[in-house]
Design a protein around this motif. Structure first.
Motif, PDB file in Angstrom:
ATOM      1  N   ALA A  26      -7.295   1.361   8.076  1.00 22.69           N
ATOM      2  CA  ALA A  26      -7.913   0.115   8.534  1.00 22.69           C
ATOM      3  C   ALA A  26      -6.873  -0.797   9.178  1.00 22.69           C
ATOM      4  CB  ALA A  26      -8.599  -0.593   7.369  1.00 22.69           C
ATOM      5  N   ALA A  38      -7.082   2.025   3.432  1.00 23.07           N
ATOM      6  CA  ALA A  38      -6.541   0.718   3.795  1.00 23.07           C
ATOM      7  C   ALA A  38      -5.485   0.833   4.889  1.00 23.07           C
ATOM      8  CB  ALA A  38      -5.965   0.027   2.564  1.00 23.07           C
ATOM      9  N   GLY A  85      -7.948   4.902  -1.730  1.00 26.42           N
ATOM     10  CA  GLY A  85      -7.938   3.487  -1.326  1.00 26.42           C
ATOM     11  C   GLY A  85      -6.743   3.152  -0.452  1.00 26.42           C
ATOM     12  N   CYS A  86      -5.560   3.637  -0.816  1.00 30.72           N
ATOM     13  CA  CYS A  86      -4.356   3.391  -0.005  1.00 30.72           C
ATOM     14  C   CYS A  86      -4.489   4.009   1.374  1.00 30.72           C
ATOM     15  CB  CYS A  86      -3.120   3.955  -0.711  1.00 30.72           C
ATOM     16  SG  CYS A  86      -2.644   3.056  -2.185  1.00 30.72           S
ATOM     17  N   LEU A  93       0.832  -1.202   0.000  1.00 28.24           N
ATOM     18  CA  LEU A  93       0.000   0.000   0.000  1.00 28.24           C
ATOM     19  C   LEU A  93       0.868   1.254   0.000  1.00 28.24           C
ATOM     20  CD1 LEU A  93      -2.731  -1.048   2.553  1.00 28.24           C
ATOM     21  CD2 LEU A  93      -3.066  -0.611   0.120  1.00 28.24           C
TER      22      LEU A  93
END
Length: 106
Positions: A99, A96, A92-93, A59
């Motif tokens: 998360a 993520a 998105g990176c 990522l």
């Protein structure tokens, strides 16, 4: 104002400020990735920890690629807008990595 004035538009310092913002964001993402890697690899070295570290590293590399590409685009005289695909990759990176940070804390 003539149409030739619009063609020779001076963007001023805005592209430079945006380039610097991308560099600061890349630095912050790098710090977060290093701290997450450190936390993920702190345990016994189980396959899940190593897998998590690998995902974090991937990522981070993906974010660096997208940010570097955008920084390069901003060096043009008339930089193009951020492509939706690149914006989606960056978001998105970031999501993520957040998360994974929550998963590591819990």
């Amino acid at each position: 104002m003539s149409s030739s004035g619009a063609a020779a538009r001076d963007a001023g310092l805005q592209p430079e400020r945006t380039r610097l913002a991308w560099r600061r964001t890349t630095l912050a993402c790098s710090v977060v990735a290093v701290l997450a890697l450190r936390q993920a690899l702190r345990g016994s070295g189980s396959p899940s920890e190593v897998g998590g570290a690998a995902v974090i590293a991937l990522l981070w590399v993906a974010f660096l690629w997208a940010a570097h590409r955008r920084i390069r685009e901003l060096s043009a005289e008339r930089p193009p807008g951020l492509a939706p695909r690149a914006a989606l990759a960056v978001v998105g990176c970031t999501v993520a990595l957040a998360a994974f940070a929550v998963a590591v804390i819990l």
